[in-house]
Design an enzyme around this catalytic site. Structure first.
Site, PDB file in Angstrom:
ATOM      1  N   SER A 293      60.668  29.551  80.039  1.00  0.00           N
ATOM      2  CA  SER A 293      59.227  29.468  79.831  1.00  0.00           C
ATOM      3  C   SER A 293      58.852  28.085  79.300  1.00  0.00           C
ATOM      4  O   SER A 293      59.147  27.087  79.952  1.00  0.00           O
ATOM      5  CB  SER A 293      58.766  30.587  78.898  1.00  0.00           C
ATOM      6  OG  SER A 293      57.361  30.650  78.835  1.00  0.00           O
TER       7      SER A 293
ATOM      8  N   ASP B 124      51.911  26.659  82.256  1.00  0.00           N
ATOM      9  CA  ASP B 124      53.200  26.326  81.646  1.00  0.00           C
ATOM     10  C   ASP B 124      54.267  26.209  82.741  1.00  0.00           C
ATOM     11  O   ASP B 124      53.996  26.471  83.912  1.00  0.00           O
ATOM     12  CB  ASP B 124      53.564  27.348  80.565  1.00  0.00           C
ATOM     13  CG  ASP B 124      53.899  28.716  81.110  1.00  0.00           C
ATOM     14  OD1 ASP B 124      53.549  28.994  82.264  1.00  0.00           O
ATOM     15  OD2 ASP B 124      54.515  29.516  80.385  1.00  0.00           O
TER      16      ASP B 124
ATOM     17  N   ASP C  81      53.384  31.390  84.169  1.00  0.00           N
ATOM     18  CA  ASP C  81      52.865  32.708  83.827  1.00  0.00           C
ATOM     19  C   ASP C  81      51.788  32.641  82.743  1.00  0.00           C
ATOM     20  O   ASP C  81      51.153  33.649  82.437  1.00  0.00           O
ATOM     21  CB  ASP C  81      53.992  33.679  83.438  1.00  0.00           C
ATOM     22  CG  ASP C  81      54.773  33.255  82.213  1.00  0.00           C
ATOM     23  OD1 ASP C  81      54.511  32.160  81.667  1.00  0.00           O
ATOM     24  OD2 ASP C  81      55.670  34.011  81.787  1.00  0.00           O
TER      25      ASP C  81
ATOM     26  N   ASP D 143      56.872  27.825  83.977  1.00  0.00           N
ATOM     27  CA  ASP D 143      57.166  28.889  84.939  1.00  0.00           C
ATOM     28  C   ASP D 143      55.898  29.598  85.402  1.00  0.00           C
ATOM     29  O   ASP D 143      55.958  30.604  86.111  1.00  0.00           O
ATOM     30  CB  ASP D 143      58.176  29.890  84.375  1.00  0.00           C
ATOM     31  CG  ASP D 143      57.613  30.729  83.234  1.00  0.00           C
ATOM     32  OD1 ASP D 143      56.834  30.182  82.439  1.00  0.00           O
ATOM     33  OD2 ASP D 143      57.963  31.917  83.136  1.00  0.00           O
TER      34      ASP D 143
END
Length: 583
Positions: free
Chosen positions: A147, A306, A310, A308
């Site tokens: 993340s 961000d 999500d 990734d």
């Protein structure tokens, strides 16, 4: 000899040890502190999978710890999921160091169990992994990502056959199988060549992206005529060196947004995230370059995802004409109002908005006005995904899900928070309000005028090490045992104890059951829609305290929030220092 030293010697004596890891091991042999930190424990696998610093050792992310985790997952799938070998596992990865390598290692382990893997041929956002699980009808999914953690981290997240993050009951079963693996160094793997030869490795191309974009287009609340118009709304977008650039740009292009500008310095994937201190849109400094470009171009709205993809952050012009980043609670509330106000009556029937227990109550007030019920879940989007799955058989209608930490889901085509969906909808929403002569902040002020000035905050206390863990436990035990009748002069109406699954009223002494999984959380419900919630972090050595207030104006809400935070921080400090004054 201690246990960690024995583990270290096993690794040191393992002749086929990966050459890069061998070099790193040689480099830390003379540093006992680093050596112990690398081997004193195993990297933990929780409900979200596992995450850690990349490197050598059992307490690090490397090909061997990945293999061990996937070996446990493979055993679980083979026993618990029908036709797991044939259905296979979808795998995606982000821009971090070793992400693609870890994705291939996962496939090599799955292949040794006869389980087919479907790997994206390029890096992709986390929500696309969730979509792929559902689209390909695989038995599970694996996302290689950390993340928005610092560059030295990577991680592995596991998704169930519904496309949602695994919940505790599923994680416990997988962990039990992982613990059966005696030696991560000797987990059986296939070569990539043998995977291909035996039809156990498939690369996902453009098909899944195309299917997702078709579904994304259907999410628009615009009329067909409006949809086909060219939209010159000035938009600046930054993927913060992550995975979302192509899909967000294509999603906006589908809606005919023709004045979108990407922050070029942050457009390309970069595992170092070299232009930001933290690639997290929750950190407003991440918008520095977007704000500069927005000022130069006169942009109406700034979008930031961000790594990734999500989580989404959005900035717009405030009353002073300056860009201000909306909080996750504010943007989520705007989404609810826009979505419900454009929903046909049959969608509102049995409609449900999902949020976590530490997310704003403004969303509930808005949903109530449309006759839509708001349902609370524990913190973590996995619980929202689980609830959506329940609605498939209950007859309830999912309309929107969100959490205060910048996670949103507009359509259940994905079962995790989706910044691509949210970015496209945010631009559409800004376009709608501009046509009404308003900015997003004007629209937000309208909501405050109508429903009350809801304001939220959070404070945390970091307590490291074994002693820190004891102090956090003491804090929760003390407040659980003694309770609180008032906080900063505001009366407590009830106490919700999620570990004991009960809500206790201080007004009439009655108890109600809390029908959610057990978790070490205490929430104090105060007068006038005010609340305080204590929750130890599951990933960091800290305890978090969340606050929510509602007054008639900004100043009154800010003052109330400050008083609550000051009082709780004082109470927490007194417990930790042994001067507990809780009554």
């Amino acid at each position: 000899m201690t246990n960690w030293q024995q583990v270290y010697e096993t690794w040191d004596n393992f002749a086929p040890l990966d050459s890069d890891l061998r070099d790193e091991l040689e480099g830390i042999k003379a540093d006992p502190e680093k050596l112990e930190d690398a081997f004193y424990k195993e990297l933990s696998f929780g409900t979200g999978g596992m995450r850690g610093v990349i490197g050598v050792g059992t307490n690090r992310m490397n090909i061997y710890t990945v293999r061990k985790a996937v070996d446990g997952l493979a055993r679980h799938l083979r026993d618990a999921t029908e036709k797991a070998e044939e259905r296979g596992v979808a795998i995606s990865y982000d821009c971090r160091y070793m992400s693609k390598e870890f994705a291939l290692e996962a496939a090599k382990v799955l292949g040794s169990y006869g389980i087919r893997s479907y790997i994206f041929d390029t890096l992709h956002p986390t929500p696309l992994l969730s979509f792929a699980v559902r689209y390909l009808q695989t038995a599970a999914g694996i996302m290689i990502t950390a993340s928005h953690n610092p560059p030295e981290y990577n991680g592995l997240k596991v998704y169930n056959e519904d496309g949602g993050q695994i919940v505790p009951k599923e994680a416990d079963k997988i962990v039990a199988r992982i613990q059966e693996v005696e030696n991560e160094l000797t987990v059986p793997v296939m070569t990539q060549e043998d995977l291909t030869k035996h039809d156990l490795l498939h690369w996902i191309g453009a098909e899944v992206d195309h299917a997702y974009l078709q579904q994304l287009l259907r999410l628009s609340r615009m009329s067909k005529t409006e949809l086909e118009k060219e939209k010159d709304l000035p938009v600046v977008f930054t993927p913060l060196h992550g995975t979302s650039a192509e899909l967000v740009m294509r999603g906006l292009e589908q809606l005919h947004f023709s004045n979108v500008h990407i922050v070029e310095e942050q457009a390309m994937p970069d595992p170092e995230f070299s232009t930001v201190a933290s690639p997290n849109p929750e950190e407003h400094e991440a918008f520095t370059m977007a704000i500069e470009k927005g000022n130069a171009l006169g942009a109406e709205i700034l979008l930031g995802t961000d790594p990734d993809s999500d989580r989404l952050g959005v900035a717009a012009k405030n009353s002073a004409g300056e860009y201000q980043v909306l909080t996750g609670n504010q943007l989520g509330s705007l989404f609810i109002d826009y979505i419900l106000s454009h929903a046909p009556a049959d969608q509102l029937n049995q409609g449900r908005v999902l949020k976590t227990i530490v997310t704003t109550e403004l969303g509930r007030a808005i949903a109530d006005s449309y006759g839509v019920q708001t349902v609370d879940t524990l913190t973590g989007f996995k619980y929202i995904g689980e609830k959506i799955h329940e609605y498939e058989t209950s007859g309830e209608n999912f309309l929107f899900g969100f959490e205060e930490s910048y996670g949103y889901l507009i359509s259940d085509i994905v079962r995790d928070k989706d910044a691509v969906q949210a970015a496209v909808m945010a631009a559409e929403m800004a376009y709608y309000w501009r046509k009404q002569g308003k900015t997003l902040f004007d629209a937000l002020d309208d909501l405050y005028q109508k429903y009350g000035y809801y304001l939220e905050g959070m404070s945390s206390m970091t307590l490291k090490g074994k002693e820190g863990s004891k102090k956090i436990a003491l804090m929760m035990d003390t407040l659980r045992e003694k309770g609180m009748a008032e906080i900063a002069g505001v009366n407590v109406l009830s106490i919700e104890d999620y570990l004991q699954s009960r809500s206790f009223s201080l007004i009439d002494g009655k108890e109600k059951a809390i029908l959610l999984p057990k978790e070490n959380v205490l929430k104090f419900i105060l007068e006038n829609d005010n609340w305080v919630c204590l929750r130890p972090s599951g990933t960091e050595p800290k305890i978090k305290c969340y606050f929510g207030v509602c007054e008639s104006n900004r100043r009154a809400s800010e003052e109330k929030l400050t008083r609550l935070k000051t009082a709780m921080e004082k109470t927490m400090s007194e417990i930790v220092t042994g001067t507990d004054l809780v009554k």
